[in-house]
Enzyme design. Structure first.
Site, PDB file in Angstrom:
ATOM      1  N   GLU A   1      38.856  31.136  44.609  1.00 25.31           N
ATOM      2  CA  GLU A   1      37.740  32.142  45.162  1.00 25.31           C
ATOM      3  C   GLU A   1      37.823  33.281  44.084  1.00 25.31           C
ATOM      4  O   GLU A   1      38.637  33.529  43.112  1.00 25.31           O
ATOM      5  CB  GLU A   1      38.457  32.664  46.448  1.00 25.31           C
ATOM      6  CG  GLU A   1      39.666  33.748  46.263  1.00 25.31           C
ATOM      7  CD  GLU A   1      40.787  33.371  45.348  1.00 25.31           C
ATOM      8  OE1 GLU A   1      41.037  32.063  45.415  1.00 25.31           O
ATOM      9  OE2 GLU A   1      41.508  34.053  44.882  1.00 25.31           O
TER      10      GLU A   1
ATOM     11  N   SER B   1      46.047  45.927  31.180  1.00 27.35           N
ATOM     12  CA  SER B   1      45.863  44.242  31.989  1.00 27.35           C
ATOM     13  C   SER B   1      44.580  43.865  31.416  1.00 27.35           C
ATOM     14  O   SER B   1      44.265  42.617  31.356  1.00 27.35           O
ATOM     15  CB  SER B   1      45.708  44.717  33.574  1.00 27.35           C
ATOM     16  OG  SER B   1      44.968  45.483  33.849  1.00 27.35           O
TER      17      SER B   1
ATOM     18  N   LYS C   1      44.627  37.664  33.395  1.00 26.22           N
ATOM     19  CA  LYS C   1      44.411  36.398  34.302  1.00 26.22           C
ATOM     20  C   LYS C   1      44.459  35.276  33.826  1.00 26.22           C
ATOM     21  O   LYS C   1      44.967  34.173  34.243  1.00 26.22           O
ATOM     22  CB  LYS C   1      43.134  36.700  34.902  1.00 26.22           C
ATOM     23  CG  LYS C   1      42.989  38.051  35.906  1.00 26.22           C
ATOM     24  CD  LYS C   1      41.860  37.693  36.943  1.00 26.22           C
ATOM     25  CE  LYS C   1      41.998  38.700  38.063  1.00 26.22           C
ATOM     26  NZ  LYS C   1      41.761  39.910  37.691  1.00 26.22           N
TER      27      LYS C   1
END
Ligand SMILES: *Cc1c(COP(=O)(O)O)cnc(C)c1O
Length: 400
Positions: free
Chosen positions: A115, A382, A93
């Site tokens: 968010e 990930s 991310k």
């Protein structure tokens, strides 16, 4: 053959998917964002700064690791892991938040909003905002705030303000709506960092581009370490940013098979899952047209996955498009398979995968078993699993 790099078109469409479904007032923000993004995309100075941050702040390139013991245990194709778990903050991310905050700075914005559902995107955003010295506000559903207390505290330590959202189901989709509302009212000084390849155009394209470093590195590393192209890529799909990040560089390489793994939760028949492509409807969520989890009245429903990061009731529009064109195949792994994969990878390789990534590992192992030893599969790891250790212990009735 289709040239996948023609997409999206100028209006953000991947054929029938994507686009912009937003109020008139938001159109202005999105237009300004699109124009600014197109400018920095071609700017040498911006790209240099972005890649410099990826190298010295995120810690890239991440290794492409040959999981020999896992390969042996499974039997079949060679399994390679793209180690996004080794990035600063422990997941892919950060590639996107580093990119978007540089764009915010280039646009002269001083206030960052985001968010978050499980809190992982909130933490990745609060991290880069702290580094840039920018004010950061994170919208989070009240229910999620209770479920994810550690990440809430982490964001506060990083200087972010976490605003509790009490509307609707008090979860991610309500936090999304609230963030959009904030953006419309404060567009002059505010930049909205979206955390996956969803949202109205240009977000799906932009988030994909910032994460495409994953596939660019993997392609080069594979060619150097093995030679040629891998046979298959496997990645988990929540909104789909780590998967698009890995796939993008290979889209026009027809011999490379692409597999996106959706969360089958308690099983497809239970209805408690987050498999929007396998079992959703076409609808509008988060400002774009895509596959969504909705009821007969078209209302977005609550999803379930053991991994908070896959618990999103939609999927990025480019995945909907790749599914339509049959360029990528969208498959399933349920909670139990992900847990088993978590344990196996931990035991034979000494790597704790995030529960999200464990879905990709679970499917990757099934695929490897079906293929010959001279084939090669790259699984996107990930994120790291340290964040999930408490959840797993609780599920297994172990007190820690
Ligand atoms: C958030 C998250 C995901 C899911 O998001 P995508 O946009 O689908 O990549 C997957 N893995 C990890 C480790 C995450 O934190």
């Amino acid at each position: 053959m289709i040239d996948y790099y023609q997409y999206p078109d100028l209006n953000g469409h991947f054929e029938q998917f994507g686009g912009i479904f937003a109020s008139e007032t938001l159109m202005h923000c999105l237009k300004e964002l699109s124009e600014s993004y197109q400018k920095v995309k071609d700017s040498k100075a911006f790209q240099k700064e972005f890649h410099n941050d990826l190298a010295h702040y995120v810690g890239r390139p991440s290794p492409l690791y040959h999981a020999k013991r896992l390969t042996q245990t499974v039997g079949g194709a060679q399994i390679w892991l793209k180690r996004e778990d080794l990035n600063h903050t422990g997941a892919h991310k950060i590639n996107n938040t580093v990119g978007q905050i540089l764009l915010a700075k280039a646009m002269g914005k001083t206030r960052i909003i985001a968010e978050t559902g499980a809190g992982q995107h909130g933490v990745a955003t609060a991290t880069v905002a702290a580094r840039m010295g920018l004010k950061c506000i994170v919208y989070m559903g009240e229910v999620d705030i209770q479920r994810q207390a550690i990440n809430v505290y982490r964001m506060k330590l990083l200087g972010a303000e976490v605003i509790s959202v009490n509307s609707g189901s008090k979860t991610l989709k309500d936090a999304l709506n609230e963030a959009m509302r904030d953006w419309v009212s404060n567009v002059d000084d505010t930049f909205y960092i979206i955390g996956t390849v969803a949202g109205p155009a240009p977000y799906p394209e932009m988030v994909r581009d910032f994460n495409s470093i994953i596939g660019k590195e993997a392609k080069e590393q594979f060619d150097k370490q093995v030679g040629g192209l891998p046979d298959a890529l496997v990645a988990c799909v929540g909104g789909g940013s780590n998967a698009m990040g890995l796939f993008h560089e290979f889209l026009n390489d027809e011999t490379v098979h692409l597999f996106g793994v959706e969360a089958a939760g308690h099983g497809m028949r239970s209805g408690q899952h987050a498999a929007s492509i396998n079992d959703g409807e076409i609808g509008v969520l988060h400002g774009n047209r895509t596959h969504v989890m909705s009821d007969d009245d078209g209302q977005i429903i609550e999803t379930h996955s053991i991994s908070a990061g896959l618990d999103y009731p939609g999927v990025g529009p480019e995945h909907a498009f790749l599914n339509l064109k049959k360029r990528a195949k969208y498959v399933l792994a349920n909670d139990e398979e992900a847990l088993n994969a978590f344990h196996l990878l931990t035991e034979v390789e000494g790597i704790l995968p995030a529960l999200e990534s464990a879905h990709a590992v679970a499917y990757g192992m099934k695929l490897a078993q079906k293929l010959e030893k001279d084939k090669h599969i790259i699984i996107n790891l990930s994120g790291r699993g340290d964040k999930d250790v408490h959840t797993i212990a609780a599920l297994e009735g172990i007190e820690v």
